[in-house]
Design an enzyme around this catalytic site. Structure first.
Site, short mmCIF file in Angstrom:
data_model
loop_
_atom_site.label_atom_id
_atom_site.label_comp_id
_atom_site.label_asym_id
_atom_site.label_seq_id
_atom_site.Cartn_x
_atom_site.Cartn_y
_atom_site.Cartn_z
N SER A 44 115.05 46.38 7.71
CA SER A 44 115.27 47.74 7.20
C SER A 44 115.14 48.75 8.35
O SER A 44 114.12 48.78 9.04
CB SER A 44 114.25 48.09 6.12
OG SER A 44 114.44 47.28 4.99
N ASN A 69 102.00 40.58 4.32
CA ASN A 69 102.38 41.32 5.53
C ASN A 69 102.36 42.82 5.31
O ASN A 69 102.60 43.32 4.21
CB ASN A 69 103.77 40.87 6.02
CG ASN A 69 104.89 41.75 5.50
OD1 ASN A 69 105.16 42.84 6.02
ND2 ASN A 69 105.54 41.30 4.43
N ALA A 70 102.06 43.51 6.39
CA ALA A 70 102.25 44.96 6.41
C ALA A 70 102.72 45.33 7.82
O ALA A 70 101.95 45.76 8.67
CB ALA A 70 100.97 45.70 6.06
N CYS A 128 109.61 48.68 -0.51
CA CYS A 128 108.54 48.20 0.37
C CYS A 128 107.20 48.67 -0.18
O CYS A 128 107.01 49.85 -0.47
CB CYS A 128 108.74 48.75 1.78
SG CYS A 128 107.38 48.32 2.87
N LYS A 163 117.70 47.25 -3.59
CA LYS A 163 116.61 46.26 -3.65
C LYS A 163 115.39 46.87 -4.32
O LYS A 163 114.88 47.89 -3.89
CB LYS A 163 116.26 45.79 -2.23
CG LYS A 163 115.22 44.69 -2.22
CD LYS A 163 115.10 44.06 -0.85
CE LYS A 163 114.04 42.98 -0.81
NZ LYS A 163 113.85 42.49 0.56
N GLY A 240 110.09 33.74 -2.58
CA GLY A 240 109.48 32.42 -2.64
C GLY A 240 110.43 31.25 -2.63
O GLY A 240 110.02 30.12 -2.87
C1 LIG Z 1 107.29 39.91 7.50
C2 LIG Z 1 108.14 40.47 6.41
C3 LIG Z 1 108.82 41.65 6.63
C4 LIG Z 1 109.62 42.19 5.62
N1 LIG Z 1 110.31 43.33 5.86
C5 LIG Z 1 111.16 43.82 4.92
C6 LIG Z 1 111.99 44.93 5.18
O1 LIG Z 1 111.97 45.51 6.26
N2 LIG Z 1 112.81 45.37 4.19
C7 LIG Z 1 112.88 44.75 2.98
O2 LIG Z 1 113.67 45.18 2.13
N3 LIG Z 1 112.14 43.67 2.71
C8 LIG Z 1 111.27 43.20 3.64
N4 LIG Z 1 110.52 42.08 3.37
C9 LIG Z 1 110.63 41.45 2.05
C10 LIG Z 1 111.61 40.28 2.07
O3 LIG Z 1 112.91 40.71 2.34
C11 LIG Z 1 111.61 39.56 0.72
O4 LIG Z 1 111.96 40.47 -0.30
C12 LIG Z 1 110.23 38.99 0.38
O5 LIG Z 1 109.62 38.48 1.54
C13 LIG Z 1 110.33 37.88 -0.65
O6 LIG Z 1 111.13 36.81 -0.21
P1 LIG Z 1 110.54 35.49 0.50
O7 LIG Z 1 109.43 35.00 -0.36
O8 LIG Z 1 111.70 34.57 0.62
O9 LIG Z 1 110.02 35.93 1.83
C14 LIG Z 1 109.71 41.54 4.37
C15 LIG Z 1 109.02 40.36 4.17
C16 LIG Z 1 108.22 39.81 5.16
C17 LIG Z 1 107.49 38.54 4.90
#
Ligand SMILES: Cc1cc2nc3c(=O)[nH]c(=O)nc-3n(C[C@H](O)[C@H](O)[C@H](O)COP(=O)(O)O)c2cc1C
Ligand SMILES: Cc1cc2nc3c(=O)[nH]c(=O)nc-3n(C[C@H](O)[C@H](O)[C@H](O)COP(=O)(O)OP(=O)(O)OC[C@H]3O[C@@H](n4cnc5c(N)ncnc54)[C@H](O)[C@@H]3O)c2cc1C
Ligand SMILES: Cc1cc2nc3c(=O)[nH]c(=O)nc-3n(C[C@H](O)[C@H](O)[C@H](O)COP(=O)(O)OP(=O)(O)OC[C@H]3O[C@@H](n4cnc5c(N)ncnc54)[C@H](O)[C@@H]3O)c2cc1C
Ligand SMILES: Cc1cc2nc3c(=O)[nH]c(=O)nc-3n(C[C@H](O)[C@H](O)[C@H](O)COP(=O)(O)O)c2cc1C
Ligand code: FES
Ligand code: FES
Lengths: 301, 254, 301, 254
Positions: A44, A69-70, A128, A163, A240
């Site tokens: 993003s 995460n943050a 977010c 989103k 997930g």
């Molecule tokens: C390290 C990290 C950074 C992320 N940064 C963003 C971001 O910048 N913008 C966004 O829309 N989602 C962000 N997400 C969320 C992911 O796009 C996703 O929605 C979320 O991790 C769930 O999917 P997953 O379980 O496959 O990781 C981030 C997730 C992680 C783990």
């Protein structure tokens, strides 16, 4: 067998890299496409360069449950992102530019820029969970969501994806307010906190963070199931997904495609290839010709 | 999947101006070249190579900024939080004649490697006061290089390495240190057709391969590296040139 | 070392059995008290007997992440529950009667009955995520929450605990609207769904269910952290507590005591004894005389 | 932590009026007395003892209601979803002389046990058409009892058991069947000072020890049982008297 089309954009498989995971650098995105991803969502990006939060920005949950995460929307700013987009587009798969802003005007400006850079679609990060004044703080207000989507739609010609956050009881209401978008993406991370007992403080420098990975999969599947029967636009499932069966769960709940992030950490950078194979094997065994046949089959009718 | 654990600093040794080694017990089994993330609650979290493996492990830390400065204030009995080991270490073949080149705090990374190989070692630094591990490896008669000539060879580590490579036969170069030095050695290895493995450093946020902040030409230093092999280095055109800052923005490597 | 007092009720340790797990039968509750629990919350009981949902009502998540359940507030009805309360009270530890209703009047009636049966406190279930017209559907409306708490408070003399849902973005607002209660209990389960890909349908007969266990712990810790600094009543932490360290996480986030459910499944019915030992060992090692010293220490001030 | 898996019915055998055995392959390793939860999607999920262990496992199912009726409609090639094995099985000591008493579909639970012990077996049912496993265990010369005398001993299994116990010496009784039968055998065991293990049935929702629906005097049949030992049975005053319905309300055991 795995080909899907969303808003007229063709994806050779429905496995799209999620925003924020290995998509800050164009080269990395190219590599992930070469390792099987059907599409790429960028990190993003906002108006200005942002450092995000200091370390620690990530915490590994036990037993492969996922991550907290943050990162804090760290990004180089839209003006420095053109090069990364061009590299990503070299990969040949569709590139979706993710953007975050504080109001309609910022979102529209960023979307326009992304369009100029050549992305196939933009994804509005309305979700977010850990950045003040952005993301989820905006994404739980149906009126604001509606007007951001409207403004962006009026300014660009490429498809607009919204989103959404799961951190609300009115996810269906918000989804409906965003229905003007060309697709909805569900879910972003779930707001959480981990405290280190020996340090007697939260682990992340920001205190709060977003949960991702297997521990939120049932929340994402639920959200897709709830929303997809109530809206007329395609839904893209996230949260997930780690195996081919996880993809099928989301597809059967009503998703047309999925995004994958944390699984890269759990199964390696070639996880898209692995999941693609698992999907194909299952479809073959079950004599399904196209994965699109399965969209929403678990919905009760 | 490596969770934080608290370890107690047992011994501290001043290695050089601004460099200290911290010894602690932990039952992980790192390979030479692997690293950990060190968290000092309320201060910072940062990557650090393992400089001593075995039961009493070590980190050898140069004071750079907030986190490493606070680390330098610690005393025996104090605690740090660590997760790891992470990354890909060196691939070691004991039969090959090796030249190990460590520049500045890069020697920290190379310590455990040197204990496992045979060959020559160059310890380099800007000046005498910044040399580390000269005592630890005195039995190996290491070559010394300082930019200002205050000890050993006067000049860059790369110059000394070139000299040695021309005089002696090596199968492989192992290196860690400033990126310009590494770049020089990679060029040398290609030029003289010697194998090479280098350990790189980049800004790291996650350490586990998902944030992209450490990436170089699509390789993640934290997971695909920090040790890279010759094939990979061949087309790594960002080496010595481009890295990313805390925001993810491209920066010039000094 | 582990003694805590909440609303004047003394608990020999802060480890309370959570509502809905092994607390339908007075004998089972007695057994759990004899195995170390410091207090007992009963299954949520309503006005009338309720069968709940047909099987499957439970799904075991992989890797010990926890459970997804939709029991559906099955209960024998308040009139049949007196005997169970009496048996539970035999155990000697405080018994908290959990109740659910559709409106102020039902809650007040049930609370009064529980008071007559002799419970030490009542817990209002404003948070079950999967029963139509009850729980979470009520618990996300601040006005309704406020008036239920007020009505119940006006009708009974025993302490009133309000158990809140995490399935909302306005948890702090809802907590404040419930501040008239004597304590707040956070969190109930998180709404989720699991689809069996081979069956092509949700596993639970109700479709949706509530997540419990380790996968929701960061959500619970976050909720306790967010709420406890904003309200003046004691907060009781629930969600995914499985070890002594988990208890400490909640306590440091701001909880005065905790409730434990799914850990019984993960570590056995003697889990209270095990956790009690882990807690004691940690406190001894860290030279803490009373666990109350640690309440909220991870809060930033 | 036992997740659903889909298994294919390979063979089906009619055991008696309303009782069929379904054979399937699954690589779990149940002990005699353990059970599984069977899910028939869209229909029901219910507990079922393992009646054949080994590679080709079996469930022997009496048609009772919705779930078991649908199960009886299945054909070879059809699929069921199972999770398990669950619960505590029998504790078997092969040296002890045993009397096994199976009433009705209770024989299903005892099948794998009988294959491992030495002693006598009573197969009981209301009538001849409801006897099961008489062929499977014909080599053991089982005692037969029917309420109506249509085969073997005329009368309750408990009466036959009392006769045998008076005539012969047993170290232990193993039993499964209607709860009144079990209650009678427990009383007999205490009276004659014989050891006893019984497998109980209760309505089960979760099968994993958290919902309390199967509890009897604070013991969970699904986890603490289904097999209970003599010490535990001593004070189990709800046996044969009280159980819980689907709502959790106390009910009288028929
Ligand atoms: C390290 C990290 C950074 C992320 N940064 C963003 C971001 O910048 N913008 C966004 O829309 N989602 C962000 N997400 C969320 C992911 O796009 C996703 O929605 C979320 O991790 C769930 O999917 P997953 O379980 O496959 O990781 C981030 C997730 C992680 C783990
Ligand atoms: C895999 C790996 C292994 C390492 N091993 C060692 C070791 O064994 N011994 C040792 O002394 N150091 C090592 N480092 C470097 C060490 O991580 C940094 O010195 C440390 O992060 C600085 O933290 P700080 O909080 O003190 O500095 P900050 O206050 O965070 O930063 C100070 C300045 O240094 C820059 N900086 C910080 N980290 C890096 C980096 N990784 N690359 C480039 N610039 C950086 C910052 O941008 C800033 O300008 C290693 C780094 C990596 C990636
Ligand atoms: C540990 C265990 C092992 C079992 N093993 C076997 C076995 O090997 N073979 C076999 O045929 N049966 C066995 N049973 C019984 C079997 O689980 C029930 O027959 C089945 O649940 C009925 O399901 P249904 O959907 O057909 O009936 P439903 O339609 O759900 O119910 C029909 C009627 O039976 C009653 N009922 C259902 N289950 C039970 C129960 N467990 N106890 C008392 N009443 C009940 C209901 O209340 C209702 O009145 C076992 C039960 C348990 C607890
Ligand atoms: C099977 C099951 C049944 C539950 N029933 C109730 C209930 O009746 N009332 C209630 O307030 N909470 C109920 N809960 C929620 C728990 O009390 C608790 O809030 C939740 O499970 C999180 O805690 P845990 O992770 O320790 O289980 C139930 C949870 C489970 C798993
Ligand atoms: S530090 Fe995050 S990818 Fe390497
Ligand atoms: S079936 Fe739930 S506790 Fe036994």
């Amino acid at each position: 067998m795995l080909y899907v089309e969303i808003n007229g954009i063709g994806f050779h498989n429905p496995l799209i890299l999620a925003s924020g995971i290995l998509d800050e650098s164009g080269d990395t995105m190219k590599r992930i496409a070469s390792l099987g991803a059907g599409g790429l969502v960028t990190k993003s990006v906002g108006i200005k360069e942002r450092q995000g939060y200091p370390n620690p920005v990530i915490y590994e949950l036990p037993n492969g449950m996922g991550l907290l995460n943050a990162i804090g929307l760290a990004n180089p700013g839209i003006d420095s992102f053109e090069e990364e987009i061009h590299l990503a587009l070299d990969s040949g798969v569709p590139v979706i530019g993710s953007i975050f802003g504080a109001d309609e005007e910022e979102f529209a400006y960023l979307a326009k820029k992304m369009e100029e850079y050549g992305v196939n679609a933009v994804e509005l990060n309305l979700s977010c969970p850990h950045a003040k004044g952005y993301g989820m703080e905006i994404g739980v207000d149906p009126d604001l969501v509606e007007s951001i989507v409207k403004e962006v739609k009026g300014r660009v010609n490429i498809p607009v994806w919204a989103k959404l956050t799961p951190n609300t009881h009115r996810i269906v209401e918000i989804a409906k307010s965003a229905e003007n978008a060309d697709a909805l993406v569900l879910i972003n991370t779930v707001k959480g906190m981990v405290i280190d007992v020996d340090a007697r403080m939260p682990v992340l420098s920001n205190g709060f963070g977003g949960l991702s990975g297997p521990c939120i999969k049932p929340i994402g599947v639920r959200a897709v199931y709830e929303v997809s029967s109530e809206v007329d636009v395609p839904v893209i499932g996230v949260g997930g997904i780690t195996t081919g069966k996880d993809v099928l769960e989301y597809i059967m709940a009503g998703a047309m495609a999925v995004e994958i992030g944390t699984a890269i950490y759990l199964r390696g950078i070639d996880v898209f290839r692995k999941i693609e194979k698992e999907l194909k094997d299952w479809l073959l065994k079950n004599e399904i010709k196209s994965i699109t046949e399965l969209v929403g089959v678990a919905q009760r009718r | 999947m490596k969770m934080y654990r608290v370890v107690e600093i047992e011994r501290i040794r001043q290695e050089a101006r601004n460099v200290k080694t911290f010894r602690f017990a932990d039952d992980s089994s790192p390979l030479p070249g692997q690293f950990y993330m060190i968290w000092i609650p309320g201060v910072d979290e940062f990557p650090m190579s393992i400089s001593y493996t075995g039961a009493l492990k070590g980190f050898t830390v140069k004071k750079i900024g907030r986190g490493t400065s606070r680390m330098h204030d610690l005393e025996p009995g104090d605690k740090i939080w660590i997760r790891g080991p992470y990354g890909r270490g060196f691939h070691i073949d004991k039969r090959r004649k090796s030249l190990v080149v460590g520049g500045g705090s890069g020697m920290a990374t190379l310590g455990p490697l040197i204990e496992e190989i045979k060959g020559d070692v160059i310890i380099a630094a800007r000046t005498k006061e910044e040399l580390i591990f000269t005592e630890r490896f005195s039995h190996l008669n290491p070559w010394i290089a300082t930019d200002d000539g205050s000890a050993g060879f006067k000049g860059y580590a790369t110059d000394l390495a070139r000299k040695l490579v021309e005089e002696r036969e090596y199968d492989i170069i192992y290196a860690c240190g400033p990126e310009q030095m590494i770049k020089g050695l990679v060029d040398l290895a290609f030029e003289r057709d010697i194998d090479i493995q280098v350990s790189l450093e980049r800004l790291m946020k996650c350490g586990i391969g998902i944030c992209d902040s450490c990436s170089i030409n699509g390789y993640r230093v934290c997971v695909d590296g920090p040790v890279f092999f010759k094939e990979e280095l061949k087309n790594m055109d960002e080496l010595g040139k481009v890295r990313r800052g805390w925001s993810g923005k491209r920066e010039v490597v000094r």
